[in-house]
Design a protein around this motif. Structure first.
Motif, PDB file in Angstrom:
ATOM      1  N   ASN A 494      16.001  26.171  50.754  1.00 38.09           N
ATOM      2  CA  ASN A 494      14.832  25.712  49.990  1.00 38.09           C
ATOM      3  C   ASN A 494      13.741  25.097  50.868  1.00 38.09           C
ATOM      4  N   ASN A 495      14.051  24.725  52.106  1.00 35.28           N
ATOM      5  CA  ASN A 495      13.033  24.269  53.067  1.00 35.28           C
ATOM      6  C   ASN A 495      12.020  23.309  52.445  1.00 35.28           C
ATOM      7  N   TRP A 496      12.526  22.181  51.917  1.00 35.33           N
ATOM      8  CA  TRP A 496      11.745  21.066  51.385  1.00 35.33           C
ATOM      9  C   TRP A 496      11.219  21.288  49.969  1.00 35.33           C
ATOM     10  N   ALA A 497      11.428  22.448  49.370  1.00 36.09           N
ATOM     11  CA  ALA A 497      10.955  22.661  48.003  1.00 36.09           C
ATOM     12  C   ALA A 497      11.831  21.893  47.007  1.00 36.09           C
ATOM     13  N   PRO A 498      11.256  21.495  45.869  1.00 33.24           N
ATOM     14  CA  PRO A 498      11.998  20.687  44.905  1.00 33.24           C
ATOM     15  C   PRO A 498      12.833  21.510  43.937  1.00 33.24           C
ATOM     16  N   VAL A 499      13.732  20.801  43.267  1.00 33.86           N
ATOM     17  CA  VAL A 499      14.293  21.284  42.006  1.00 33.86           C
ATOM     18  C   VAL A 499      13.278  20.937  40.920  1.00 33.86           C
ATOM     19  N   THR A 500      13.035  21.862  39.995  1.00 34.18           N
ATOM     20  CA  THR A 500      12.129  21.607  38.869  1.00 34.18           C
ATOM     21  C   THR A 500      12.836  22.008  37.583  1.00 34.18           C
ATOM     22  N   LEU A 501      12.810  21.149  36.582  1.00 38.31           N
ATOM     23  CA  LEU A 501      13.436  21.448  35.296  1.00 38.31           C
ATOM     24  C   LEU A 501      12.371  21.921  34.311  1.00 38.31           C
ATOM     25  N   GLY A 502      12.573  23.120  33.765  1.00 38.77           N
ATOM     26  CA  GLY A 502      11.634  23.666  32.803  1.00 38.77           C
ATOM     27  C   GLY A 502      11.877  23.151  31.405  1.00 38.77           C
ATOM     28  N   PRO A 503      10.870  23.213  30.534  1.00 42.38           N
ATOM     29  CA  PRO A 503      11.018  22.726  29.159  1.00 42.38           C
ATOM     30  C   PRO A 503      12.111  23.436  28.371  1.00 42.38           C
ATOM     31  N   ASP A 504      12.494  24.651  28.804  1.00 41.48           N
ATOM     32  CA  ASP A 504      13.558  25.374  28.099  1.00 41.48           C
ATOM     33  C   ASP A 504      14.943  25.073  28.667  1.00 41.48           C
ATOM     34  N   GLY A 505      15.040  24.126  29.622  1.00 40.24           N
ATOM     35  CA  GLY A 505      16.336  23.752  30.183  1.00 40.24           C
ATOM     36  C   GLY A 505      16.717  24.487  31.443  1.00 40.24           C
ATOM     37  N   THR A 506      15.869  25.367  31.934  1.00 44.90           N
ATOM     38  CA  THR A 506      16.136  26.090  33.175  1.00 44.90           C
ATOM     39  C   THR A 506      15.839  25.195  34.374  1.00 44.90           C
ATOM     40  N   ALA A 507      16.680  25.294  35.410  1.00 44.24           N
ATOM     41  CA  ALA A 507      16.404  24.621  36.681  1.00 44.24           C
ATOM     42  C   ALA A 507      15.861  25.655  37.658  1.00 44.24           C
ATOM     43  N   TYR A 508      14.708  25.382  38.221  1.00 43.00           N
ATOM     44  CA  TYR A 508      14.070  26.273  39.202  1.00 43.00           C
ATOM     45  C   TYR A 508      14.130  25.621  40.579  1.00 43.00           C
ATOM     46  N   VAL A 509      14.365  26.438  41.608  1.00 41.39           N
ATOM     47  CA  VAL A 509      14.339  25.950  42.984  1.00 41.39           C
ATOM     48  C   VAL A 509      13.522  26.921  43.819  1.00 41.39           C
ATOM     49  N   GLY A 510      12.475  26.410  44.472  1.00 42.35           N
ATOM     50  CA  GLY A 510      11.757  27.231  45.425  1.00 42.35           C
ATOM     51  C   GLY A 510      12.610  27.426  46.657  1.00 42.35           C
ATOM     52  N   VAL A 511      12.753  28.667  47.098  1.00 43.56           N
ATOM     53  CA  VAL A 511      13.534  28.978  48.291  1.00 43.56           C
ATOM     54  C   VAL A 511      12.674  29.803  49.239  1.00 43.56           C
ATOM     55  N   PHE A 512      13.148  29.985  50.462  1.00 40.56           N
ATOM     56  CA  PHE A 512      12.322  30.579  51.507  1.00 40.56           C
ATOM     57  C   PHE A 512      11.706  31.912  51.094  1.00 40.56           C
ATOM     58  N   ASN A 513      12.436  32.696  50.323  1.00 45.22           N
ATOM     59  CA  ASN A 513      11.938  34.022  49.971  1.00 45.22           C
ATOM     60  C   ASN A 513      11.408  34.126  48.546  1.00 45.22           C
ATOM     61  N   GLY A 514      11.298  32.983  47.827  1.00 44.15           N
ATOM     62  CA  GLY A 514      10.747  33.075  46.482  1.00 44.15           C
ATOM     63  C   GLY A 514      11.155  31.942  45.577  1.00 44.15           C
ATOM     64  N   LEU A 515      11.727  32.300  44.422  1.00 42.37           N
ATOM     65  CA  LEU A 515      12.070  31.319  43.396  1.00 42.37           C
ATOM     66  C   LEU A 515      13.404  31.690  42.761  1.00 42.37           C
ATOM     67  N   VAL A 516      14.260  30.675  42.576  1.00 41.46           N
ATOM     68  CA  VAL A 516      15.570  30.841  41.938  1.00 41.46           C
ATOM     69  C   VAL A 516      15.549  30.114  40.599  1.00 41.46           C
ATOM     70  N   ALA A 517      16.179  30.704  39.591  1.00 44.94           N
ATOM     71  CA  ALA A 517      16.311  30.075  38.274  1.00 44.94           C
ATOM     72  C   ALA A 517      17.786  30.017  37.897  1.00 44.94           C
ATOM     73  N   VAL A 518      18.234  28.847  37.435  1.00 40.32           N
ATOM     74  CA  VAL A 518      19.611  28.654  36.976  1.00 40.32           C
ATOM     75  C   VAL A 518      19.543  28.145  35.548  1.00 40.32           C
ATOM     76  N   ARG A 519      20.221  28.861  34.638  1.00 37.61           N
ATOM     77  CA  ARG A 519      20.168  28.447  33.227  1.00 37.61           C
ATOM     78  C   ARG A 519      21.516  28.680  32.558  1.00 37.61           C
ATOM     79  N   ASP A 520      21.832  27.813  31.587  1.00 34.13           N
ATOM     80  CA  ASP A 520      23.057  27.975  30.802  1.00 34.13           C
ATOM     81  C   ASP A 520      22.980  29.247  29.969  1.00 34.13           C
ATOM     82  N   THR A 521      24.131  29.881  29.746  1.00 33.33           N
ATOM     83  CA  THR A 521      24.177  31.077  28.904  1.00 33.33           C
ATOM     84  C   THR A 521      25.056  30.866  27.686  1.00 33.33           C
ATOM     85  N   LYS A 522      25.489  29.670  27.439  1.00 36.30           N
ATOM     86  CA  LYS A 522      26.368  29.392  26.303  1.00 36.30           C
ATOM     87  C   LYS A 522      25.811  28.234  25.497  1.00 36.30           C
TER      88      LYS A 522
END
Length: 522
Positions: A494-522
């Motif tokens: 992530n090279n200093w990029a933050p974790v960001t929580l979206g209004p829909d409950g998704t966690a986003y992390v900026g990483v060297f090559n773009g953007l990652v999203a982690v979200r519950d599926t249940k």
């Protein structure tokens, strides 16, 4: 997950005058070898346990708390009023934003939940409008290339890029869903996004202010590879409670812009450097240099005026894990009575968390509330903002991380996370818990709706696999609840990029090559 097909949409390059086509990067970020040799999920789902307390005041000129910028609100609290993932069968999605680089650091959300972000590439920063679910690019606006990138390419010194906080990384979304940033031309730009009749989106320059009369701007460019003058990049912008846009530069210049009149005023902290962002409340603007913490207010004509100044232990040099010799934190404004400001110092042996009283009338010998040493001897520093809620704060240890090459081949940092509480009577502070989690360089976040802290962690691996995880830690106890593998390899650093929580409950992390999203599926 298969690659997603992308439609091409027109975007504006310069205020409705040039139309470009959004590049179709339909690839997910690739994983490095060994991806299947590490655990994809550890721990168990957590129950949501909301935290009691009062959120930071809503800034009248920023988007709603949680939507406006890297540190979530004007106070820099790093907190969100909604849930992040609870660890219920969390799924991972990612989007490659450029052929090389592409990290999306500051992630903001407009009223409809669309992502407005700035992504760094080797050809220039890109302002992007993204679908929050698919991560599809809806519109794109190209910013000018930073001098540090040109220097890195021409001088073969890529450390210049990784320690450069200018060019739009510290941007904010205002109360009308416009992104405000300072680009590498020393211009402050305000960008709106709008939808055409055919459904496509574009960015439009709503307003622009030229700071070059106040900021030295003989900078490296492709037509000026060896400038003889001075270049002073603008590192961050934020509005005050009256609507002025404040800005700071690396070489200690502090200024304001009146958005209505266009008047610009500035002062300079001689011999001091500013690499971090700053925080704002109705009682003033809190700025930390590599020498001191300041509280500023604007004078009658908008000129910044220091209300008080507090020096701190800046140590004898820059530690591995710090951008410069000084505090690595954006000041945090917090407290049950909203009367404290916290930073860390750069003391040589052990870094200290420092909490001060904010009031303008506080005597100098009464300003310091506490000075708490954290982490191990000879191995402690942070270059990320603290998390603050109520009278509590959380700090992570970044010692040993410098750039995306620091932790390759299965290496990691010494790590550590601590929670510190200010005593109810204000007589000092106490360490509540310590965690061994290794969060090398992220800006961590807290969901006050579920009581979970979110870090981006990496453990040592004897097989040399570089595995990066979104990790949830209980705010109350410091216990780790669960970890979800985001990806493997340098592209997921992530090279200093933050974790960001979206209004829909998704966690986003900026990483060297773009953007990652982690979200519950249940």
């Amino acid at each position: 997950m298969p690659s997603r097909l992308r439609r091409l949409v027109p975007v504006s390059a310069v205020a409705l005058t040039v139309s470009l086509t959004v590049p179709a990067y339909a690839d997910e970020i690739p994983n490095a070898p060994g991806h299947r040799l590490v655990e994809s999920y550890e721990g168990a789902p957590a129950d949501a346990r909301p935290l009691p307390g009062t959120p930071p005041p809503q800034h009248p000129y920023l988007a709603a708390n949680g939507r406006s910028g890297m540190h979530a609100d004007a106070a820099g609290s790093g907190t969100y009023p909604w849930n992040g993932p609870l660890g219920q069968r969390p799924a991972v999605d990612s989007e490659k934003m450029a052929a090389l680089g592409g990290e999306c650091a500051t992630v903001t959300f407009d009223r409809a939940g669309r992502i407005v972000t700035v992504c760094g590439t080797f050809t220039g920063f890109l302002v992007k409008l993204l679908d929050p679910t698919t991560l599809d690019t809806l519109a794109e606006y190209k910013l000018p290339q930073r001098p540090s990138t040109i220097e890195a390419i021409t001088r073969l010194d890529f450390s210049r890029i990784f320690k450069d906080t200018s060019g739009g990384a510290y941007s904010y979304l205002d109360n009308e869903d416009r992104l405000v940033l300072a680009d590498s031309r020393q211009h402050i730009v305000r960008l709106a996004h709008e939808q055409a009749a055919d459904g496509s989106w574009r960015f439009v320059v709503d307003k622009e202010w030229d700071l070059t009369a106040h900021v030295p701007h003989d900078c490296v460019s492709w037509t000026n590879l060896y400038p003889s003058g001075t270049c002073d990049p603008v590192t961050s912008v934020m509005p005050d409670w009256e609507g002025r846009v404040w800005w700071v530069t690396r070489q200690g210049r502090i200024g304001t812009v009146d958005p209505k009149s266009g008047d610009i005023r500035s002062v300079r902290l001689d011999g001091e450097e500013i690499q971090n962002s700053f925080s704002v409340a109705d009682d003033g603007v809190s700025i930390v240099s590599d020498h001191a913490l300041y509280s500023f207010r604007a004078g009658p004509d908008g000129t910044p005026k220091a209300i008080w100044r507090q020096t701190y232990d800046r140590g004898s040099g820059t530690k591995p894990g710090s951008v410069n010799q000084g505090s690595g934190t954006t000041p945090d404004l917090f407290g049950k009575n909203d009367d404290y400001v916290a930073i860390t110092d750069n003391a040589d042996d052990r870094m200290n968390v420092l909490v001060y009283r904010r009031g303008a009338d506080v005597p100098a010998d009464k300003r310091l509330v506490c000075k708490v040493p954290v982490f191990g001897s000879g191995a402690s520093t942070t270059d990320n903002s603290l998390i603050t809620w109520g009278d509590s704060l959380v700090v992570e240890n970044n010692y040993g991380y410098e750039n995306i090459t620091s932790l390759t081949f299965g290496r990691s940092v010494v790590g550590g996370v601590s929670r510190i509480d200010v005593r109810e009577d204000g007589s000092g502070c106490d360490t509540v818990w310590e965690s061994g989690e290794r969060s090398p360089s992220t800006v961590p976040k807290l969901s006050t709706a579920n009581g979970l802290l979110y870090f981006y962690t990496k453990e040592p691996n004897r097989l040399g696999i570089d595995a990066w995880y979104l990790t949830a830690v209980d705010f109350r106890t410091g216990g780790t609840r669960w970890k979800r593998l985001a990806g493997t390899g340098i592209a997921y650093d992530n090279n200093w990029a933050p974790v960001t929580l979206g209004p829909d409950g998704t966690a986003y992390v900026g990483v060297f090559n773009g953007l990652v999203a982690v979200r519950d599926t249940k």
